[in-house]
Design a protein around this motif. Structure first.
Motif, PDB file in Angstrom:
ATOM      1  N   ASN A  46       0.850  -1.189   0.000  1.00 30.34           N
ATOM      2  CA  ASN A  46       0.000   0.000   0.000  1.00 30.34           C
ATOM      3  C   ASN A  46       0.889   1.243   0.000  1.00 30.34           C
ATOM      4  O   ASN A  46       1.773   1.360   0.835  1.00 30.34           O
ATOM      5  N   PRO A  47       0.676   2.173  -0.935  1.00 30.28           N
ATOM      6  CA  PRO A  47       1.544   3.362  -0.972  1.00 30.28           C
ATOM      7  C   PRO A  47       1.460   4.198   0.294  1.00 30.28           C
ATOM      8  O   PRO A  47       2.471   4.772   0.726  1.00 30.28           O
ATOM      9  N   ASN A  48       0.271   4.257   0.914  1.00 29.10           N
ATOM     10  CA  ASN A  48       0.153   5.006   2.171  1.00 29.10           C
ATOM     11  C   ASN A  48       1.065   4.422   3.233  1.00 29.10           C
ATOM     12  O   ASN A  48       1.680   5.144   4.007  1.00 29.10           O
ATOM     13  N   SER A  49       1.135   3.079   3.269  1.00 27.89           N
ATOM     14  CA  SER A  49       1.992   2.427   4.249  1.00 27.89           C
ATOM     15  C   SER A  49       3.439   2.810   4.018  1.00 27.89           C
ATOM     16  O   SER A  49       4.172   3.101   4.961  1.00 27.89           O
ATOM     17  N   ALA A  50       3.845   2.819   2.744  1.00 27.28           N
ATOM     18  CA  ALA A  50       5.249   3.118   2.447  1.00 27.28           C
ATOM     19  C   ALA A  50       5.588   4.532   2.888  1.00 27.28           C
ATOM     20  O   ALA A  50       6.632   4.759   3.511  1.00 27.28           O
ATOM     21  N   ILE A  51       4.674   5.481   2.623  1.00 27.55           N
ATOM     22  CA  ILE A  51       4.936   6.864   3.039  1.00 27.55           C
ATOM     23  C   ILE A  51       4.994   6.936   4.563  1.00 27.55           C
ATOM     24  O   ILE A  51       5.864   7.577   5.146  1.00 27.55           O
ATOM     25  N   GLY A  52       4.057   6.239   5.206  1.00 24.86           N
ATOM     26  CA  GLY A  52       4.033   6.248   6.668  1.00 24.86           C
ATOM     27  C   GLY A  52       5.312   5.700   7.259  1.00 24.86           C
ATOM     28  O   GLY A  52       5.850   6.248   8.221  1.00 24.86           O
ATOM     29  N   VAL A  53       5.815   4.603   6.662  1.00 25.70           N
ATOM     30  CA  VAL A  53       7.040   4.003   7.182  1.00 25.70           C
ATOM     31  C   VAL A  53       8.210   4.952   7.020  1.00 25.70           C
ATOM     32  O   VAL A  53       9.012   5.149   7.947  1.00 25.70           O
ATOM     33  N   SER A  54       8.283   5.596   5.843  1.00 25.13           N
ATOM     34  CA  SER A  54       9.427   6.494   5.649  1.00 25.13           C
ATOM     35  C   SER A  54       9.343   7.675   6.613  1.00 25.13           C
ATOM     36  O   SER A  54      10.354   8.100   7.176  1.00 25.13           O
ATOM     37  N   ARG A  55       8.118   8.148   6.866  1.00 25.58           N
ATOM     38  CA  ARG A  55       7.975   9.232   7.833  1.00 25.58           C
ATOM     39  C   ARG A  55       8.358   8.776   9.229  1.00 25.58           C
ATOM     40  O   ARG A  55       9.020   9.496   9.974  1.00 25.58           O
ATOM     41  N   GLY A  56       7.932   7.560   9.566  1.00 21.90           N
ATOM     42  CA  GLY A  56       8.231   7.045  10.898  1.00 21.90           C
ATOM     43  C   GLY A  56       9.727   6.915  11.118  1.00 21.90           C
ATOM     44  O   GLY A  56      10.242   7.290  12.173  1.00 21.90           O
ATOM     45  N   LEU A  57      10.427   6.407  10.106  1.00 19.05           N
ATOM     46  CA  LEU A  57      11.867   6.238  10.274  1.00 19.05           C
ATOM     47  C   LEU A  57      12.551   7.594  10.374  1.00 19.05           C
ATOM     48  O   LEU A  57      13.476   7.780  11.175  1.00 19.05           O
ATOM     49  N   THR A  58      12.052   8.574   9.575  1.00 19.42           N
ATOM     50  CA  THR A  58      12.639   9.911   9.657  1.00 19.42           C
ATOM     51  C   THR A  58      12.442  10.501  11.045  1.00 19.42           C
ATOM     52  O   THR A  58      13.361  11.075  11.638  1.00 19.42           O
TER      53      THR A  58
END
Lengths: 181, 302, 193
Positions: free
Chosen positions: B126-138
């Motif tokens: 899911n693209p939303n998940s990918a964005i969320g993960v990258s935000r979380g790691l940042t």
């Protein structure tokens, strides 16, 4: 003891109680009814005291709230969303437009009877229903869940051929998969 | 105190305690948010009902191995972290596993749950998940720096890397570390809302932007497991803060009072603030919290 | 003061009449000018209004189906923000195979209106770029906003009707009963029964 009728009854009571008091709603707000959702959720009418809570994705949602008219174009998306939701799932038709077309009943592009395309558990009448009516609809749904009568998802599975025939009658160019489960 | 039976019993009791307390904290935070917004709000046991209902939901989604493993990974990492945090100062059941060097170990294992979530979310596609993960790691890069600085400062200052060691220091000197090394406490406290992901740091699961981010494809039992894991982990983090900075607790009532007081800080901040953007969040954490972390390091070294 | 404003409107009409072939022109009321032109005069008139008379804002573009005359009337509405005058340019094309010039090089937002009119009425615009399908999805009937498209019949054929609505009256019948006035002939021709 296990798997007999009595113990199943106890499990049913517990699970219906939990389902009843925790409804995650997914509001499909294309119609004008979407404007009634914020007052229902926020401080004046506060639907959260019934355990009603917004959910952002169909995977986590229990209730699909269809607020108002559905064009054939948006019906396609609604079917997709509904089929992505996980069982048990309920549909609330919101406003006259979902019941018999409302003021858009002779429009070339809006469906008139929602329950021919999706199994509707509770209809809320009105154009538009006030937040009190919306909450009354939710309470009605909770009653149905407790009695185990809110089984639209089961009906949809059993009569899938009929529903699909109705859906494909108006969505002529069916480019998505037959089932989006 | 002797025998493996007590240890196992203690572990089970600690897990149940963490689950119940964490769940009630979630319910209280919802209630308090509701009262601040002039609403009645859900009952405090609402989160239990949510978890129970989610357990009764069916799941017909298959995204492969990692999607199934991710919630289990998260909950096992939460419980593992819980096992290395002493819940009470001394007691029969709640001291758990403790050995010298556990702060460094804790720093590693506390991010493992997020890692599992990231892997699971990545496998859903899911693209939303990918964005969320990258935000979380940042964001993790943001808040980990002041948090690690604060802990390293404590380790240097008191020449110990063990949580129990720090607790002993406090019980011997009679003052809490939040008073004897205030700069480390300030840095850790300012970094704390990032760990709890309430507003304004809820950029990972932003419901209106990202459709709840990494968990957007997890429903039913998966979400239930994740909520359980989240409540246990919240308890762990609060207990760790209380252990390190507020002198631990000698009984459960004191523990609940202290952790609840601490918990109100991100919750109340969350009710009155809007969501940051990712870069604003990182800029916040690399601003004053990191500055106080530096001060704490200098304070500890000299 | 009002004379001054009126004279501005008259000025525009005089200038236009001098340069272009204007079929009909009128000042409907203060701050509202209306001209009717042929389709080939559309681009010069609009360009002149924009460049020389500061009608810089393209407010709206709509279409009226004059089925009795066999023509579509397309209306371009311009707005002069300095003098606060609305300028209506009307043109008529045949209902069958009507073609109009494309004006989206003058105002880019006209593209949206033109595509909508193309989809809803079936008027073609010369060299209009953009997908044929705009708002409707998978539409395979007559353009739905034409008046000879029988919506009620289409709805009866396509969608389900919940029982209990059969006695719902046509608005025209209702009006006739209430006021006892005769419907015009064209309205009778396209009423439901």
């Amino acid at each position: 003891m296990y798997n007999d009728k009595e113990s199943q009854k106890i499990v049913d009571i517990i699970q219906n109680y939990a389902r009843k008091h925790s409804l995650f709603i997914l509001a499909y707000g294309t119609g004008c009814g979407a404007i009634e959702i914020p007052p229902t959720m926020t401080s004046r009418y506060d639907a959260e005291r019934f355990g009603i809570r917004g959910s952002a994705t169909p995977r986590q949602a229990d209730v699909l709230l269809i607020t108002g008219y559905l064009a054939t174009k948006s019906l396609k998306r609604v079917i997709k969303v509904y089929e992505q939701m996980q069982d048990p799932k309920y549909v609330i038709g919101f406003g006259s437009c979902t019941i018999n077309g409302g003021m858009y009943w002779d429009s070339y592009n809006t469906i008139n009877v929602l329950d021919k395309y999706l199994p509707v558990d509770v209809y809320i009448n009105g154009c538009m229903p006030r937040p009190e009516a919306v909450i009354a609809g939710f309470v009605k749904l909770q009653k149905l869940i407790q009695q185990g009568k809110a089984d639209g998802w089961d009906i949809y599975k059993k009569n899938i051929d009929e529903y699909k025939a109705n859906q494909k009658k108006i969505i002529t160019n069916w480019v998505m998969p037959d089932f989006n489960f | 105190m002797e025998g493996i039976g007590y240890k196992i019993l203690g572990a089970v009791l600690t897990t149940i305690l963490a689950f119940v307390v964490g769940m009630f904290y979630g319910g209280f935070s919802r209630k308090i948010t509701a009262r601040i917004q002039n609403r009645v709000g859900p009952p405090v046991w609402q989160n239990f009902l949510d978890v129970l209902k989610l357990l009764f939901k069916k799941t017909s989604v298959r995204y492969g191995f990692m999607h199934h493993i991710a919630p289990l990974w998260m909950i096992s990492m939460s419980i593992t972290t819980l096992m290395f945090v002493p819940v009470l100062n001394d007691g029969l059941f709640f001291t758990n596993l403790n050995f010298s060097g556990d702060i460094i170990f804790l720093l590693y294992i506390m991010v493992m749950g997020s890692l599992g979530m990231a892997l699971g979310a990545g496998s859903t596609g899911n693209p939303n998940s990918a964005i969320g993960v990258s935000r979380g790691l940042t964001q993790m890069v943001g808040f980990e720096i002041p948090w690690v600085m604060a802990l390293v400062a404590l380790m240097i200052q008191y020449k110990t890397t063990s949580v129990t060691g720090l607790m002993e220091v406090q019980s011997q000197s009679g003052t809490w570390l939040m008073f004897s090394s205030p700069f480390a406490f300030i840095a850790a406290l300012l970094a704390m809302p990032g760990m709890f992901r309430y507003s304004p740091f809820d950029i990972v699961g932003a419901p209106s932007e990202l459709a709840s981010g990494p968990i957007s494809e997890f429903g039913g039992k998966y979400l239930s497991t994740m909520m359980t894991s989240g409540s246990i982990f919240a308890f762990v983090k609060l207990t760790l803060y209380v252990d390190i900075f507020m002198g631990g607790a000698s009984n459960l009532i004191v523990l609940v009072l202290k952790t609840f007081t601490l918990y109100m800080y991100p919750v109340l901040w969350g009710t009155v603030s809007a969501r940051f953007r990712t870069e604003q969040s990182v800029r916040y954490f690399w601003g004053w919290p990191t500055f106080f972390g530096f001060i704490a390091l200098i304070y500890a070294a000299f | 003061m009002s004379e001054n404003i009126l004279s501005k409107e008259q000025l525009l009409l005089d200038l236009l009449k001098k340069k272009f072939i204007i079929n009909e022109s009128s000042i409907k009321r203060a701050k509202r000018v209306e001209v009717k032109v042929d389709p080939k005069e559309i681009i010069p008139v609009l360009l002149y209004a924009k460049e020389n008379s500061r009608y810089i804002s393209f407010a709206h573009m709509s279409c009226v189906d004059w089925i009795e005359d066999g023509e579509f009337e397309v209306v371009y509405i311009l707005w002069n923000p300095e003098d606060k005058i609305n300028f209506f340019v009307k043109t008529r094309v045949s209902r069958d195979n009507g073609v109009l010039p494309n004006i989206d090089f003058i105002w880019r937002q006209a593209n949206t209106y033109e595509r909508e009119i193309r989809e809803m009425f079936g008027i073609q615009f010369e060299g209009l770029i953009g997908r044929q399908e705009f708002i409707l999805e998978d539409w395979e009937h007559m353009p739905p906003m034409r008046r000879d498209f029988d919506t009620a019949e289409f709805v009866k054929k396509t969608y389900f009707n919940r029982p209990g609505r059969e006695d719902a009256k046509d608005v025209r019948e209702f009006v006739q009963e209430r006021t006892d006035e005769e419907l015009p002939d064209f309205a009778k021709k396209y009423s439901r029964d």
